[in-house]
Design an enzyme around this catalytic site. Structure first.
Site, PDB file in Angstrom:
ATOM      1  N   GLU A 126       0.683  -1.240   0.706  1.00 48.78           N
ATOM      2  CA  GLU A 126      -0.253  -0.150  -0.002  1.00 48.78           C
ATOM      3  C   GLU A 126       0.569   1.379  -0.299  1.00 48.78           C
ATOM      4  O   GLU A 126       1.744   1.295   0.506  1.00 48.78           O
ATOM      5  CB  GLU A 126      -1.219   0.086   1.772  1.00 48.78           C
ATOM      6  CG  GLU A 126      -0.245   0.401   2.880  1.00 48.78           C
ATOM      7  CD  GLU A 126      -0.569  -0.514   3.797  1.00 48.78           C
ATOM      8  OE1 GLU A 126      -2.282   0.809   4.142  1.00 48.78           O
ATOM      9  OE2 GLU A 126      -0.472  -1.706   4.327  1.00 48.78           O
ATOM     10  N   LYS A 128       3.273   4.665   1.252  1.00 51.14           N
ATOM     11  CA  LYS A 128       3.329   5.187   2.089  1.00 51.14           C
ATOM     12  C   LYS A 128       2.687   6.921   2.318  1.00 51.14           C
ATOM     13  O   LYS A 128       3.389   7.233   1.776  1.00 51.14           O
ATOM     14  CB  LYS A 128       5.025   5.106   2.734  1.00 51.14           C
ATOM     15  CG  LYS A 128       5.196   5.604   3.992  1.00 51.14           C
ATOM     16  CD  LYS A 128       6.943   5.089   3.782  1.00 51.14           C
ATOM     17  CE  LYS A 128       7.389   5.039   5.205  1.00 51.14           C
ATOM     18  NZ  LYS A 128       7.006   6.783   5.271  1.00 51.14           N
ATOM     19  N   ASP A 130       2.449  10.920   3.115  1.00 55.40           N
ATOM     20  CA  ASP A 130       3.868  11.177   3.538  1.00 55.40           C
ATOM     21  C   ASP A 130       3.314  12.798   4.264  1.00 55.40           C
ATOM     22  O   ASP A 130       2.258  13.587   4.015  1.00 55.40           O
ATOM     23  CB  ASP A 130       4.876  11.722   2.298  1.00 55.40           C
ATOM     24  CG  ASP A 130       5.267  12.967   3.136  1.00 55.40           C
ATOM     25  OD1 ASP A 130       6.452  12.599   4.201  1.00 55.40           O
ATOM     26  OD2 ASP A 130       6.029  13.553   1.804  1.00 55.40           O
ATOM     27  N   TYR A 236      -4.324   2.912   8.598  1.00 54.02           N
ATOM     28  CA  TYR A 236      -3.289   1.475   7.769  1.00 54.02           C
ATOM     29  C   TYR A 236      -2.761   0.788   8.654  1.00 54.02           C
ATOM     30  O   TYR A 236      -2.882  -0.254   8.872  1.00 54.02           O
ATOM     31  CB  TYR A 236      -2.783   2.128   6.911  1.00 54.02           C
ATOM     32  CG  TYR A 236      -1.662   3.439   7.948  1.00 54.02           C
ATOM     33  CD1 TYR A 236      -1.007   2.387   8.386  1.00 54.02           C
ATOM     34  CD2 TYR A 236      -1.704   4.467   6.998  1.00 54.02           C
ATOM     35  CE1 TYR A 236      -0.301   3.855   9.243  1.00 54.02           C
ATOM     36  CE2 TYR A 236      -0.738   4.905   7.478  1.00 54.02           C
ATOM     37  CZ  TYR A 236      -0.008   4.684   8.975  1.00 54.02           C
ATOM     38  OH  TYR A 236       0.643   6.023   9.807  1.00 54.02           O
ATOM     39  N   LYS A 324      11.149   2.976  -0.095  1.00 56.42           N
ATOM     40  CA  LYS A 324      11.295   4.185  -0.696  1.00 56.42           C
ATOM     41  C   LYS A 324      11.062   4.474  -1.952  1.00 56.42           C
ATOM     42  O   LYS A 324      11.233   3.548  -3.193  1.00 56.42           O
ATOM     43  CB  LYS A 324      12.016   5.034   0.134  1.00 56.42           C
ATOM     44  CG  LYS A 324      11.986   4.895   1.979  1.00 56.42           C
ATOM     45  CD  LYS A 324      10.843   5.319   2.091  1.00 56.42           C
ATOM     46  CE  LYS A 324      11.122   6.925   3.082  1.00 56.42           C
ATOM     47  NZ  LYS A 324      11.503   7.553   3.839  1.00 56.42           N
ATOM     48  N   CYS A 429       7.484  46.456 -13.816  1.00 54.25           N
ATOM     49  CA  CYS A 429       7.242  45.444 -14.945  1.00 54.25           C
ATOM     50  C   CYS A 429       8.052  45.062 -16.312  1.00 54.25           C
ATOM     51  O   CYS A 429       8.192  46.199 -16.740  1.00 54.25           O
ATOM     52  CB  CYS A 429       5.894  45.863 -14.980  1.00 54.25           C
ATOM     53  SG  CYS A 429       4.759  44.726 -15.993  1.00 54.25           S
ATOM     54  N   CYS A 432       5.302  45.751 -19.442  1.00 50.73           N
ATOM     55  CA  CYS A 432       4.747  47.187 -19.117  1.00 50.73           C
ATOM     56  C   CYS A 432       5.493  48.189 -19.015  1.00 50.73           C
ATOM     57  O   CYS A 432       5.404  49.406 -19.324  1.00 50.73           O
ATOM     58  CB  CYS A 432       3.311  46.696 -19.408  1.00 50.73           C
ATOM     59  SG  CYS A 432       3.052  47.590 -17.335  1.00 50.73           S
ATOM     60  N   CYS A 447       2.726  44.780 -10.667  1.00 47.72           N
ATOM     61  CA  CYS A 447       2.660  45.952 -11.423  1.00 47.72           C
ATOM     62  C   CYS A 447       1.369  46.523 -11.141  1.00 47.72           C
ATOM     63  O   CYS A 447       0.288  46.511 -11.411  1.00 47.72           O
ATOM     64  CB  CYS A 447       2.506  45.156 -13.224  1.00 47.72           C
ATOM     65  SG  CYS A 447       2.233  46.770 -14.295  1.00 47.72           S
ATOM     66  N   CYS A 453      -1.210  46.599 -18.715  1.00 42.52           N
ATOM     67  CA  CYS A 453      -0.207  45.544 -18.736  1.00 42.52           C
ATOM     68  C   CYS A 453      -0.478  44.815 -19.696  1.00 42.52           C
ATOM     69  O   CYS A 453      -1.521  43.808 -19.883  1.00 42.52           O
ATOM     70  CB  CYS A 453       0.580  45.300 -17.512  1.00 42.52           C
ATOM     71  SG  CYS A 453       1.543  43.956 -17.789  1.00 42.52           S
TER      72      CYS A 453
END
Ligand code: IVH
Length: 748
Positions: A126, A128, A130, A236, A324, A429, A432, A447, A453
């Site tokens: 199954e 693992k 995280d 689990y 892993k 920016c 523009c 901006c 823009c």
């Protein structure tokens, strides 16, 4: 100390003074505890002050201090929670890194049990997950305790927080008298991205990855905070049980699912290493599309009698192992930093990398978040990566988790080229040339060019045609970009003028790559079809900063029409400006207090420039009404007000509205007793969450407000209701308890 419920009647000045006092008290308590090892306050008092602080900040987000105690969770690791000694230790797993390790694992199990190579031996396999592990204790089917792993023997009591997770049942039917269910708390990628977006909009700290976000959310001293975090849980394993769940691992997982737990759908029974490795490959292939992080595959001996014979080494079981995935980290060179401009003008730095494989995917771009991140600072001026900045030419570490956008996580100073220069974040920016401004308290530079823009204009158009907005068949992001580049669509309303302007345009369109006569005709029809649009979708389509789908719906339900909304915003404008001025003035004061001379003067000048606007009663009432809409805070209201007060943007929006037939929200069921009524929820609801109660009320045509006023029709007061209930009583407003409310709406 005041009770939490009086916060509603605090003035800004009182709130500010109290936040200052709380920061001082909690700071001293922290110092006494950590620095001096001589606590001056009980854990309970500490928690209470912290909750009080958080509640005031929630009500007055603009008053949150730079040194807010809320941002110091974890400074007092675990001492805020009581301790739980696990009845059965919570262990970790040994690791396998390649296929040979898996074959060796099977060999060692067989050897221990004295089972020959030809005798079948089954394993479950199954993902693992995280996240972080959690143990849930049920007695006679009732959840009585939830504890983190801690050091395996003693964990933290996080019961109140676990109760806020919807995957975790409060009650079980048909469970053993004592049942400890173990599993992983995690956060899905979508939820993680939304949480981080919310955190950064609010100027709060963002999380590096979903695992950190899940851990930070579960280990909150205030379960009110956990409740707002979208945590999930996969079961689990188990700890103490008064009777076995099954005689196999696979059967036990099935039983947990029957009892109402989420179990991982990729759990499978395998006959030996070849099948286990095949399943590992299949899970690895699905990894990027699962929507949550996994870091490997866990194999467990299926027969529980064999498991108990195998038993444990000091910290790991002999009957299980974690295979892993290859690390999702890699080092590569940063070739350049590009700046992208988003819909709200945000300048986002993107790392262009020498391509590198990270966890099986080739990565050549990664996010660098914002200018502070590049400089090695967090949003509060503290260090990140120990203060190391990131420069073009640097050797950088790239991190990728599932389908989350890869990010640059670290930099190797030893490999820095001698001539590498600190990165100069642009102040204009790049698209523009307009000034790019960074507002006080915002981690992002934006901006100021608005629709002139091109980057913002295109992003706005892409947003406007997106699925949750106009959702025009045949007109997606790609087509909009093409039309914009060709000058066919420059501003939103142009979409609806395409047929008129280019109607003969079918001729022109069909000559373009990717278009034929039929598809061109279909496109014009599809556009016409969407002239009729719901008010909520329309508001959302405007792409105004902070105004997401939920806020757009709340606004639509409250104002019921576009004209009503714009009139209210126009009326509230002076109060919106006063809000901004007060904000700046407050920042100036804080900067002076913190002795940050230069930045204080900037804020003072800004404050002075917009001060002196005293909103009249009408403006104040319109503003109060706006921010009284549940879910609409001052930051959102001010952003909406700014957008509509900007002449270019206003013209573009009205031009678009002219092309449309904007529909009020659907009329609620005629027989609903609360249709059109304004309701306020206060205190604790016991039968449903606040979010669910709000959704139910709105579905019945009620408006849900956040505070009690003369306009309130019904107050629903649960246990712990305070000042709102008092105010409602003074105003003679009908007050119901939760059951009374459910009876009224015919929901028992
Ligand atoms: S079984 C006695 N199954 O991995 C072993 N653990 O590295 C009990 N984890 O602390 C753990 N997914 O937090 C098991 N499907 C899974 C898992 C899993 C994630 C975590 C768990 C454990 C850690 C060990």
């Amino acid at each position: 100390m005041r009770k939490t419920s009086d916060i509603d009647v605090l003035s800004e000045a009182e709130a500010m003074a109290e936040l200052e006092q709380l920061a001082k008290q909690l700071g001293q308590a922290n110092q006494a505890y950590h620095g001096d090892d001589a606590p001056v306050m009980s854990d309970d008092d500490y928690d209470r002050l912290k909750r009080r602080n958080a509640a005031i900040e929630e009500k007055f987000p603009e008053l949150k201090r730079g040194d807010s105690p809320s941002d110091q969770v974890g400074a007092r690791p675990s001492d805020g929670f009581s301790k739980v000694t696990h009845a059965v230790r919570m262990l970790s797993l040994g690791n396998a890194f390649d296929d040979d390790d898996v074959t060796d694992f099977d060999g060692s199990v067989r050897k221990y049990l004295n089972i020959g190579p030809d005798t079948p031996l089954a394993y479950t396999s199954e993902p693992k997950i995280d996240g972080l592990s959690l143990s849930l204790r049920y007695e006679t089917g009732v959840l009585v305790q939830a504890a983190t792993r801690g050091d395996g023997s003693v964990g933290e009591n996080v019961t109140a927080n676990a109760r806020t997770i919807s995957d975790i049942p409060e009650r079980l039917t048909g469970a053993p008298d004592v049942l400890e269910v173990r599993g992983e708390v995690y956060m899905a990628h979508d939820d993680f991205a939304a949480l981080n977006a919310r955190q950064s909009e609010n100027g709060d700290k963002t999380f590096a990855n979903p695992r950190n976000a899940a851990a930070g959310s579960l280990r909150q001293l205030d379960s009110g905070v956990t409740r707002k975090r979208p945590l999930r849980f996969f079961a689990y394993a188990w700890g103490e049980v008064s009777e076995p769940l099954s005689d196999t691992q696979y059967g036990a997982i099935k039983r947990l699912a029957e009892l109402g737990f989420s179990t991982n759908p990729l759990t499978q029974r395998c006959n030996g290493p070849d099948e286990m490795i095949a399943h590992y490959r299949s899970i690895e292939e699905q990894r990027a599309t699962l929507g949550y992080d996994i870091d490997g595959v866990v194999y467990k001996v299926d027969d529980l009698a064999l498991q108990s014979r195998l038993g444990f080494r000091s910290t790991t079981p002999r009957w299980a192992i974690a295979h892993k995935f290859p690390a999702e980290l890699a080092w590569t060179r940063l070739e350049s930093i590009d700046i992208q401009v988003g819909r709200t003008g945000a300048l986002s730095p993107v790392a262009r990398l020498t391509p590198v494989t990270v966890g099986g995917v080739v990565v050549s771009n990664a996010t660098l978040h914002n200018e502070d991140y590049i400089a090695g600072r967090d949003s509060r001026g503290g260090d990140i990566r120990g203060g190391k900045d990131i420069r073009v030419g640097d050797w950088v570490q790239v991190y990728r988790a599932g389908d989350v956008i890869p990010k640059v996580a670290d930099v190797d100073l030893e490999k820095r080229p001698k001539d590498a220069q600190p990165f100069q974040f642009p102040e204009t920016c790049p698209e523009c040339g307009s000034p790019a401004v960074r507002e006080e308290g915002d981690s992002v530079r934006r901006c100021s060019g608005g629709l002139i823009c091109p980057a913002q204009a295109v992003e706005k158009l892409r947003h406007m045609v997106s699925r949750a907005a106009f959702d025009i068949e045949g007109l997606g992001a790609k087509q909009v970009e093409q039309f914009y580049a060709d000058g066919w669509i420059a501003k939103p309303a142009d979409v609806f003028r395409l047929r008129d302007t280019y109607g003969s345009g079918i001729q022109q369109l069909k000559n373009r790559e990717g278009w034929g006569e039929t598809s061109a005709r279909k496109l014009f029809d599809a556009i016409d079809e969407k002239r009729r649009i719901d008010l909520a979708r329309f508001i959302f389509s405007l792409g105004i900063r902070h105004v997401g789908e939920v806020a757009a719906r709340d606004l639509a339900l409250h104002y019921l029409g576009w004209d009503a909304l714009t009139q209210a915003l126009d009326a509230a404008r002076p109060a919106a400006l006063a809000h901004r001025a007060a904000d700046e003035a407050e920042t100036a004061e804080r900067r002076v207090a913190q002795d940050e001379g230069r930045r204080a003067r900037i804020a003072e000048v800004r404050a002075a420039a917009i001060a002196g606007v005293a909103p009249g009663d009408v403006a104040q009432a319109a503003w109060d009404d706006l921010i009284g809409v549940d879910g609409i805070g001052p930051a959102l209201a001010a952003s909406l007000s700014d957008a509509l007060a900007n002449p270019d943007e206003r013209t573009a929006i009205e031009d678009l509205a002219q092309q449309l037939n904007i529909q009020p929200p659907d009329a609620p069921a005629a027989d609903s007793p609360v249709a059109g009524k304004t309701v306020v929820f206060t205190g604790t609801l016991e039968k449903m969450t606040r979010a669910e109660a709000k959704a139910r009320a709105e579905a019945l045509g009620a408006k849900v407000a956040g505070s009690v006023s003369a306009k309130t029709d019904i107050l629903i007061a649960g246990p712990g209701a305070g000042s709102k209930a008092k105010k409602a009583a003074e105003l003679g407003i009908d007050t119901l308890d939760e059951d009374g409310w459910l009876a009224l709406i015919g929901d028992t």
